[in-house]
Enzyme design. Structure first.
Site, PDB file in Angstrom:
ATOM      1  N   LYS A 258       0.841  -1.208   0.000  1.00  0.00           N
ATOM      2  CA  LYS A 258       0.000   0.000   0.000  1.00  0.00           C
ATOM      3  C   LYS A 258       0.877   1.259   0.000  1.00  0.00           C
ATOM      4  CE  LYS A 258      -0.406  -0.391   5.051  1.00  0.00           C
ATOM      5  NZ  LYS A 258      -1.290  -0.828   6.146  1.00  0.00           N
TER       6      LYS A 258
ATOM      7  N   TYR B 217      16.053  30.035   8.461  1.00  0.00           N
ATOM      8  CA  TYR B 217      14.849  30.717   8.923  1.00  0.00           C
ATOM      9  C   TYR B 217      14.814  30.803  10.445  1.00  0.00           C
ATOM     10  CZ  TYR B 217      12.688  30.401   4.287  1.00  0.00           C
ATOM     11  OH  TYR B 217      12.393  30.538   2.958  1.00  0.00           O
TER      12      TYR B 217
END
Ligand SMILES: *Cc1c(COP(=O)(O)O)cnc(C)c1O
Length: 370
Positions: free
Chosen positions: A42, A263
């Site tokens: 999956k 940042y």
């Protein structure tokens, strides 16, 4: 390893060792004996690429595949021979039955409505249709509950049009070997399935296989362990590593003590430092929560991630690594930095680390393919 020019120059690469996937499956299949091991593929084989993984596993002798959704099964269908079971764990959304039946898929029936709809599709086609029946034993997510199983036991004709391939259940915490829930779920499963028409059984996921005879069934459903995640947390990993992610150094800079990086200036240099900016970020599945926590691997040494992980870039302190040059590849996941370790640093599990690679921009390389 011989690289094509684009592989050699790619900014970042996801390398999947299919030989290791194959060896992991053989190992799990051996442990599942006298039952067999399926392969859970999956979410694009946990982010690694379902088609190459499935092609290789089919060559190893895998006879049962599990995905989560109809769309995943339909995408794989051309690669999977008709006599190999291709099952859909989430079952079908109402209205998907015709398409699933046309494609020869095996839905997991998770509730009475799903049984009704699949049976109606079978009657309309004038044939019995294959399915897996999911009995819930404590997860309370999908699967028939106690009262629904009781009603089905009273009226098993509801299953008359269904070719019952397996009855299954799913563990709540198989990775905790001493959790008493494991034995309790197995007990409930056998008590409940005994009330229903007989069918082969499917119980264990990866970690469940390592619970030994307790979780024995006709078909184990390993996913994570195939891809090298540790099914026995706290103990040495019995599986072979499968995944390597590396990103190249775009730029090197020297910064003064006291300067900050990235940042919000979350890291400040305590000494004159050499910083490598590498070509991967959270858009490549490298979690932002690894800011100032993750590590890379370069020239045989661990190098700390410093500053914020941004969308496309990561900064690494390579002050002590003279081999850090523009173009050199820094490993972010690999045998030296297993996905389980990355997960612990990121505050998640290895599953989320791997599946996040599914949407990533990495150039994909499959070792041992074809
Ligand atoms: C995902 C899943 C599996 C595979 O679990 P792993 O822990 O990855 O081995 C097995 N069964 C069900 C129902 C699942 O949803």
């Amino acid at each position: 390893m011989a690289l094509t020019p684009s592989e050699a120059t790619a900014a970042s690469r996801l390398i999947v060792d299919l030989d290791a996937v194959a060896e992991n499956w053989r190992r799990l299949n051996g442990l599942a004996a006298p039952g067999r091991a399926a392969a859970v593929v999956k979410a694009n084989a946990y982010g690694l690429g379902a088609v190459p993984v499935v092609r290789r596993l089919l060559r190893e002798g895998v006879r049962h595949l599990f995905v989560a959704r109809l769309q995943e099964a339909l995408a794989l269908r051309p690669a999977v021979p008709p006599d190999v079971m291709l099952a859909v764990l989430n079952g079908l959304c109402p209205g998907e039955e015709e398409e699933a039946a046309d494609a020869g898929l095996v839905p997991v029936l998770n509730d009475p409505g799903a049984i009704e709809r699949w049976s109606a599709a079978a009657r309309a086609r004038g044939e019995r249709l294959p399915a897996i029946l999911h009995l819930d034993t404590g997860m309370n997510r999908l699967g028939l509950g106690r009262r629904e199983i009781e009603r089905l036991a009273q009226d098993p004709s509801a299953l008359a049009a269904v070719d019952l391939r397996f009855v299954m259940t799913h563990f709540v915490s198989a990775e905790c070997a001493d959790d008493p829930r494991n034995a309790e779920q197995v007990r409930l499963f056998h008590a409940r399935r005994a009330r229903l028409p007989p069918a082969p059984t499917s119980i264990a996921n990866s970690s469940g296989i390592f619970l030994g005879p307790l979780a024995a069934s006709d078909l184990a459903r390993p996913g994570a362990a195939l891809y090298g995640l540790n099914p026995t947390p706290g103990r040495p990993n019995p599986m072979r590593p499968v995944v390597t992610v590396e990103a190249r150094i775009l730029q090197l800079r020297e910064i003064e003590a006291g300067e900050t990086i990235g940042y919000n200036a979350t890291w400040r240099a305590e000494r004159v430092s050499r910083i490598a900016t590498i070509a991967a970020g959270y858009a490549d599945g490298y979690h932002r929560s690894l800011s100032n926590r993750g590590v890379g691997w370069l020239a045989g040494r661990r190098v700390p991630i410093v500053g914020r992980v941004s969308m496309d870039l990561i900064t690494v302190d390579v002050t002590d690594v003279s081999e850090a040059v523009p173009g050199a590849a820094v490993r972010l996941i690999g045998p030296e930095i297993p996905p389980d370790e990355v997960a612990a640093a990121a505050g998640t599990n290895g599953y989320e680390i791997l599946t996040a690679l599914g949407a990533a921009r990495h150039h994909r390389v499959y070792l041992g393919a074809a």
